[in-house]
Design a protein around this motif. Sequence first.
Motif, PDB file in Angstrom:
ATOM      1  N   SER A 194       0.835  -1.202   0.000  1.00  0.00           N
ATOM      2  CA  SER A 194       0.000   0.000   0.000  1.00  0.00           C
ATOM      3  C   SER A 194       0.866   1.247   0.000  1.00  0.00           C
ATOM      4  CB  SER A 194      -0.915   0.008   1.220  1.00  0.00           C
ATOM      5  OG  SER A 194      -1.823  -1.059   1.147  1.00  0.00           O
ATOM      6  N   ASP A 247      -5.818  -1.214  -4.918  1.00  0.00           N
ATOM      7  CA  ASP A 247      -5.288  -1.843  -3.711  1.00  0.00           C
ATOM      8  C   ASP A 247      -6.357  -2.740  -3.104  1.00  0.00           C
ATOM      9  OD1 ASP A 247      -3.696  -2.547  -1.639  1.00  0.00           O
ATOM     10  OD2 ASP A 247      -3.332  -0.510  -0.900  1.00  0.00           O
ATOM     11  N   GLU A 248      -6.222  -4.022  -3.300  1.00  0.00           N
ATOM     12  CA  GLU A 248      -7.159  -5.029  -2.812  1.00  0.00           C
ATOM     13  C   GLU A 248      -8.611  -4.672  -3.123  1.00  0.00           C
ATOM     14  OE1 GLU A 248      -6.291  -6.632   0.978  1.00  0.00           O
ATOM     15  OE2 GLU A 248      -4.221  -5.958   0.968  1.00  0.00           O
ATOM     16  N   GLN A 300      -6.823   1.333  -0.464  1.00  0.00           N
ATOM     17  CA  GLN A 300      -7.222   0.152   0.293  1.00  0.00           C
ATOM     18  C   GLN A 300      -8.364   0.433   1.254  1.00  0.00           C
ATOM     19  OE1 GLN A 300      -4.047  -1.774   2.401  1.00  0.00           O
ATOM     20  NE2 GLN A 300      -5.244  -3.600   2.758  1.00  0.00           N
TER      21      GLN A 300
HETATM   22 MG    MG Z   1      -2.139  -2.709   2.057  1.00  0.00          MG
END
Ligand code: MG
Lengths: 253, 379
Positions: free
Chosen positions: A46, A174-175, A88
């Motif tokens: 991240s 991010d995810e 994220q």
């Molecule tokens: Mg992360």
Amino acid sequence: MNSELVLEAKGLAKRYGAVVALAHGDFGLRAAEVHAMVGDNGAGKSTLLKLMAGAVRPTSGELLVGGVPVSFSSPRDAQRQGIATVFQNLGMIDHLDATANLFLGREEYLPVPLKWLGILDKRKMRAQAVEAVGRLKINVRSVDALLGGMSGGQRQAVAVARAAAFGSRAVIMDEPTAALGVRETAAVLDMIRHVKAQGIAVVLVSHRLDEVFAVTDRITVLRRGRTVATNNTADVSREDVVGMMTGAFVPSI
Amino acid sequence: MMSARVAQGSQDQRKLQALNIDGTSSGLPLSGARLRWTLWIHNRAVVRPAINLAAAVLAGILVQIATERFFLPRNLLGLFVQMAVVAIIACPMALVMITACIDVSVGGVVVLSGVVGGLISQAGAPLWLAFSLATLTGLAVGYINSLLVIRLEITSMIATIGTMYVCQGMANILTNGLPVAGVAKGYSSLGTGRFWGVPYQVPITLAAVVVFVLIQRYTVLGRHAVATGSNLEGAFLNGVNVNKTLTLCFLLSGLMAGFGGVLYSSRIGNPTPVMDQDLLFQVIVSCVVGGIALTGGEGTVFGAFTGAVLIVVLNNSLNLLGVSTFWQYVSLGLLLVVAVGLDKLRLGDRFKLRSSALRLRPDGQSGNGTSETVIESEK
Ligand SMILES: [Mg+2]
Ligand SMILES: Nc1ncnc2c1ncn2[C@@H]1O[C@H](COP(=O)(O)OP(=O)(O)OP(=O)(O)O)[C@@H](O)[C@H]1O
């Protein structure tokens, strides 16, 4: 093709006081590729993404967009260069509707004398939002619904749609599937393929290796704040990647 | 599929969806007036102002029945004059509070700007110059407030308490604590003048309200103010220029407080370096009763205006009924508590619960399972 990097991080580092969040991040993003970034919790993924997205400034290292060194002082700078990011921990606004969230920071204005007063073209934005929601098959009740009233998956879908709509060079995620169910995950992966098909590069951070192997062209592994290696997805096995993430397998570079 | 539904649905249907109300599954085939009614009673931005205005009208009718004096033109215009300064300052305050900040310096700014205007007029400058410079004094304080909040990252409450006292002190220093004597003859024209029997303050107030309602609803500032107040970091990450947004809000607040000071001193006739504590609290109560949450992101400028209307009507009603000022304070306090209390009761809705639940999550992640938990179980 090899040298044509849309976005490149060279030895990026970020320190928060005594904490080294990222020690040495190398990352090269080619045009129209889907590039995974994997690593254990706290590996620095991240952090590296935030540096590339202009959300934080690096302590040291270099960032290049289209081969030109850049220094982003805010995510707006990155957006102007065509780099859009899904962060994220959702950066969505509960008190605004889906349309406003889709266009946040990228608003459409009425023609010039009114534009100077900052007057928005709400109708145009709404029409485009309806179009985007339909095209990306996002399952929300309405583009006029407040984000605060949506499920985690719907919110995430709006965030992804936002990045997909505005990243003209690169979309960083991010995810994006972390909070999603099976159907929604499939929709996001579809969206990623769709973005790639338009010639836009995608960075995908994910802990779900099956989806990484399903959609990506290359994989970069981070471990303890350092880039371990970048490989073609076709050239490595799941075990190799897990080994690199945990340090059990050190690739010969 | 979604887009088709949205595109084909009527305007009402669309709004109904926006509120996450399912017109069909509730068992009531909603349509026409009934549907519109359902929409309205669920829209907070509509409900709060509507309740305020209804309460104000109701109070007016009751007082009219009791005293036959409420709906006299003279009384109604007097209401506007009483409300003018509060309403003019409450509009930009609404914007500031939507960004989750607050500007309590306005009370001090009103005093300082009045004194500055008076002194400049006393020195022989034309009125327009005195009024403009006084208003710009407010703008300057607004800019200082924004610097304190943005550059030094001082909480807006603390920063503006500081500037409030500085303003009050400066006003006293400039005047030795005495009212400014010898202002130009026409100084009180703005605050007491009339046009065909209508005080200038009426169109001035209405214009200010309209302009700020438009700013909030139709400009990027209004939208970014909500984003900044609702989720500061998220707004920044999404490319919102939060510093610019905050600066503009504080500038507008200072500007209107400066102008409010001109109006206030003009109404009284001679600028006095004494702060009217009630003014600040009436502004804040107007906003809160108008539906603006101190936590930011919520409420409307028009709502704040209706809050100001309700407050001034209640005070006026009690006046007409011959109730003492002391009880007016009690009523103001009760109004505030009841308004906020009712809100908490009414808002047992999902959004409120969800968003506070979200905030409690240490990782800030929303939804069914966080990345972390998913990974833990996968490993
Ligand atoms: Mg992360
Ligand atoms: N703002 C910050 N202040 C201090 N330390 C930080 C900050 N942000 C990140 N870190 C630290 O830097 C390290 C890397 O964090 P980062 O969020 O980049 O990890 P990650 O690879 O994204 O992990 P995850 O898979 O859990 O999302 C962690 O040890 C974290 O505690």
